[in-house]
Design a protein around this motif. Structure first.
Motif, PDB file in Angstrom:
ATOM      1  N   GLY A 144       0.783  -1.230   0.000  1.00  0.00           N
ATOM      2  CA  GLY A 144       0.000   0.000   0.000  1.00  0.00           C
ATOM      3  C   GLY A 144       0.814   1.278   0.000  1.00  0.00           C
ATOM      4  N   ILE A 145       2.133   1.162  -0.189  1.00  0.00           N
ATOM      5  CA  ILE A 145       2.975   2.360  -0.248  1.00  0.00           C
ATOM      6  C   ILE A 145       2.703   3.086  -1.560  1.00  0.00           C
ATOM      7  CG2 ILE A 145       5.334   3.242  -0.219  1.00  0.00           C
ATOM      8  CD1 ILE A 145       4.442   1.966   2.407  1.00  0.00           C
ATOM      9  N   LEU A 146       2.559   4.402  -1.499  1.00  0.00           N
ATOM     10  CA  LEU A 146       2.333   5.218  -2.682  1.00  0.00           C
ATOM     11  C   LEU A 146       3.661   5.682  -3.267  1.00  0.00           C
ATOM     12  CD1 LEU A 146      -0.551   7.459  -1.294  1.00  0.00           C
ATOM     13  CD2 LEU A 146      -0.762   5.354  -2.627  1.00  0.00           C
ATOM     14  N   PHE A 147       3.687   5.867  -4.590  1.00  0.00           N
ATOM     15  CA  PHE A 147       4.904   6.319  -5.258  1.00  0.00           C
ATOM     16  C   PHE A 147       4.589   7.475  -6.200  1.00  0.00           C
ATOM     17  CE2 PHE A 147       6.240   2.212  -3.808  1.00  0.00           C
ATOM     18  CZ  PHE A 147       7.609   2.340  -3.587  1.00  0.00           C
ATOM     19  N   VAL A 148       5.533   8.399  -6.308  1.00  0.00           N
ATOM     20  CA  VAL A 148       5.484   9.441  -7.322  1.00  0.00           C
ATOM     21  C   VAL A 148       6.842   9.442  -8.012  1.00  0.00           C
ATOM     22  CG1 VAL A 148       6.017  11.175  -5.539  1.00  0.00           C
ATOM     23  CG2 VAL A 148       5.200  11.901  -7.789  1.00  0.00           C
ATOM     24  N   THR A 230      -5.725   1.980  -7.412  1.00  0.00           N
ATOM     25  CA  THR A 230      -4.690   1.060  -7.882  1.00  0.00           C
ATOM     26  C   THR A 230      -4.662   1.142  -9.395  1.00  0.00           C
ATOM     27  OG1 THR A 230      -4.974  -0.453  -6.007  1.00  0.00           O
ATOM     28  CG2 THR A 230      -3.892  -1.328  -7.974  1.00  0.00           C
ATOM     29  N   PHE A 231      -3.514   1.505  -9.942  1.00  0.00           N
ATOM     30  CA  PHE A 231      -3.366   1.793 -11.370  1.00  0.00           C
ATOM     31  C   PHE A 231      -2.498   0.705 -11.999  1.00  0.00           C
ATOM     32  CE2 PHE A 231      -1.265   4.338 -14.814  1.00  0.00           C
ATOM     33  CZ  PHE A 231      -2.407   4.682 -15.529  1.00  0.00           C
ATOM     34  N   ALA A 242       0.447  10.753 -10.365  1.00  0.00           N
ATOM     35  CA  ALA A 242       0.950  10.859  -9.005  1.00  0.00           C
ATOM     36  C   ALA A 242      -0.163  10.521  -8.017  1.00  0.00           C
ATOM     37  CB  ALA A 242       1.471  12.266  -8.746  1.00  0.00           C
ATOM     38  N   GLY A 243       0.232  10.053  -6.843  1.00  0.00           N
ATOM     39  CA  GLY A 243      -0.722   9.847  -5.767  1.00  0.00           C
ATOM     40  C   GLY A 243      -1.566   8.607  -5.881  1.00  0.00           C
ATOM     41  N   VAL A 244      -1.166   7.662  -6.729  1.00  0.00           N
ATOM     42  CA  VAL A 244      -1.895   6.399  -6.850  1.00  0.00           C
ATOM     43  C   VAL A 244      -0.909   5.243  -6.710  1.00  0.00           C
ATOM     44  CG1 VAL A 244      -3.562   7.496  -8.412  1.00  0.00           C
ATOM     45  CG2 VAL A 244      -1.675   6.160  -9.365  1.00  0.00           C
ATOM     46  N   ARG A 245      -1.439   4.067  -6.477  1.00  0.00           N
ATOM     47  CA  ARG A 245      -0.607   2.870  -6.363  1.00  0.00           C
ATOM     48  C   ARG A 245      -0.415   2.307  -7.768  1.00  0.00           C
ATOM     49  NH1 ARG A 245      -3.868   0.441  -3.538  1.00  0.00           N
ATOM     50  NH2 ARG A 245      -3.127   1.175  -1.509  1.00  0.00           N
ATOM     51  N   VAL A 246       0.801   2.350  -8.291  1.00  0.00           N
ATOM     52  CA  VAL A 246       1.085   1.951  -9.672  1.00  0.00           C
ATOM     53  C   VAL A 246       1.620   0.526  -9.715  1.00  0.00           C
ATOM     54  CG1 VAL A 246       2.378   2.497 -11.760  1.00  0.00           C
ATOM     55  CG2 VAL A 246       1.604   4.343 -10.265  1.00  0.00           C
ATOM     56  N   VAL A 247       1.011  -0.296 -10.579  1.00  0.00           N
ATOM     57  CA  VAL A 247       1.476  -1.671 -10.788  1.00  0.00           C
ATOM     58  C   VAL A 247       1.809  -1.814 -12.272  1.00  0.00           C
ATOM     59  CG1 VAL A 247       0.962  -4.123 -10.543  1.00  0.00           C
ATOM     60  CG2 VAL A 247      -0.060  -2.467  -8.948  1.00  0.00           C
ATOM     61  N   PRO A 248       3.091  -1.765 -12.646  1.00  0.00           N
ATOM     62  CA  PRO A 248       3.451  -1.876 -14.061  1.00  0.00           C
ATOM     63  C   PRO A 248       3.398  -3.325 -14.543  1.00  0.00           C
ATOM     64  CG  PRO A 248       5.424  -1.609 -12.717  1.00  0.00           C
ATOM     65  CD  PRO A 248       4.262  -1.517 -11.776  1.00  0.00           C
ATOM     66  N   VAL A 249       2.869  -3.526 -15.736  1.00  0.00           N
ATOM     67  CA  VAL A 249       2.813  -4.851 -16.345  1.00  0.00           C
ATOM     68  C   VAL A 249       3.193  -4.707 -17.814  1.00  0.00           C
ATOM     69  CG1 VAL A 249       1.041  -5.697 -14.752  1.00  0.00           C
ATOM     70  CG2 VAL A 249       0.352  -4.649 -16.909  1.00  0.00           C
TER      71      VAL A 249
END
Length: 398
Positions: A144-148, A230-231, A242-249
């Motif tokens: 649940g850590i957010l990243f920018v 969750t993005f 910014a300000g969302v939880r990013v999951v790259p695929v």
């Protein structure tokens, strides 16, 4: 938005620490209170005096400082803020967070806190791309850590690539989103975006022209209304919000797995342009052009992510929004798709080349639901996202 908000700012040890000084100024001019924590490595790049002076606050550095522990113990410090921001977030700090280590003040605060944490990574491109850092990133996002960021550009070390810390104003925007107290506060919304890349061999792939702009705009608009977003994003042309939880695929199969991992959610918006097929006989090595002639590619269907989630017996999001990018018979094809997939809404658009919509900055959509088809005028993708987010909020909160 930030007036009277309390930010605990952890400054890691990297050349980008100089940006933390501007970040403090930007936060304070918006009315936020900033309590700074400077790591030992961070003090090699910025001075304690400059940090404390700009923050107009006591600076914390030492886990075992008797006076600090007497005034405000590290446990209380970790919980007194509205949000903890780590900028710059070094590879070392990310590794400590992912491993649950607590051997200095910064890592102890991060382990002891019950508040949300936003990290602005900053490191050499090779460090960012290293398998260990990417594993830690996935772990932290799952926690649940957010990243920018990070963003791509020239490094102080002379190299080029992803690893630059986000600019202070981008971090401020991410903080705004993380602290948003809008109508969707407390709601978890899943958004997919971008294309998928289906490998042919290690250097070639099948893809489409999706830029990811519309999905990114939707995630941004939902976060602005206070949603926990969750993005899940394929390899898009533009940076994630910014300000969302990013999951790259990369592939459709990876996207389905990431979506299922992200559930449960109150709503899901499937804006990604997922490839319908993948190469079943993809090569492990580069296919050579030689006398043997053209390669024979065998195609297989990709998983249908929208249908899979829409037809879940348990744990189905309360509102599911799909997208239909069509080149002909737009309304008829999109209406049939909504019924076939089992989703609640379909956002249909005409992506014929002459429209300039696929990969462009504008969109013209029709919202299809049980109530029929509602045409929206052509507008910027940000405006489409804002309107759609408002409609979603009406359904979820009334």
């Amino acid at each position: 938005m930030l007036a009277n908000k309390h930010i605990l700012l952890i400054i890691g040890g990297g050349i980008a620490a100089f940006k933390s000084l501007d970040l403090i100024r930007r936060l304070r001019e918006r009315g936020a209170k900033v309590t700074p924590v400077l790591t030992k490595a961070g003090s090699e790049f910025v001075t304690p005096l400059s940090v404390s002076a700009l923050a107009a606050s006591k600076l914390y550095t030492d886990l075992f400082n008797l006076n600090d522990e007497a005034e405000m113990g590290h446990i209380e410090l970790s919980r007194a803020a509205d949000l903890i921001v780590v900028a710059p977030g070094t590879a070392d700090l990310m590794a400590k967070m992912a491993g649950g280590l607590a051997n200095d003040l910064a890592s102890t605060l991060l382990l002891a806190t019950d508040k949300r944490v936003l990290v602005a990574p900053s490191m050499n491109v090779r460090m960012w791309e290293h398998a260990a850092t990417q594993r830690n990133l996935v772990t932290l996002q799952g926690d649940g850590i957010l990243f920018v960021g990070p963003t791509e550009g020239d490094m102080a070390c002379g190299e080029f690539g992803p690893g630059r810390m986000a600019e202070p104003l981008d971090i401020v925007a991410a903080i705004d989103a993380a602290l948003a107290d809008g109508p969707l506060k407390g709601k978890h919304i899943l958004v997919t975006s971008g294309p998928t890349h289906e490998p042919i061999d290690p250097v070639r792939y099948i893809a489409n022209r999706s830029s990811g702009a519309q999905g990114t705009a939707i995630a941004t608009a939902l976060a602005a209304l206070g949603a926990d977003v969750t993005f899940v994003a394929g390899p898009a042309d533009i940076a994630p919000p910014a300000g969302v939880r990013v999951v790259p695929v990369e592939t459709a199969a990876q996207m389905l797995e990431a979506v299922q991992t992200a559930l449960p959610a109150d709503a899901a918006v499937f804006a990604a342009a997922v490839a319908d097929w993948h190469v079943a006989n993809a090569s492990d090595s580069k296919i050579k052009k030689d006398a043997s002639g053209l390669p024979e590619l065998s195609f297989a269907e990709n998983p249908d992510i929208l249908a899979t989630v829409s037809q879940m017996k348990t744990g189905r999001p309360g509102l599911i929004v799909g997208f239909a990018a069509e080149t002909n018979d737009v309304i008829a094809n999109a209406t049939a798709k909504r019924l076939r997939k089992g989703c609640d809404w379909i956002v249909a658009n005409d992506v014929s080349p002459e429209t300039g919509i696929m990969g462009g900055s504008e969109n013209a959509v029709t919202l299809i639901s049980d109530d029929g088809a509602e045409d929206w005028p052509r507008m910027g993708k940000d405006a489409v996202a804002t309107k759609l987010a408002a409609r979603i909020a009406q359904v979820l909160v009334g």
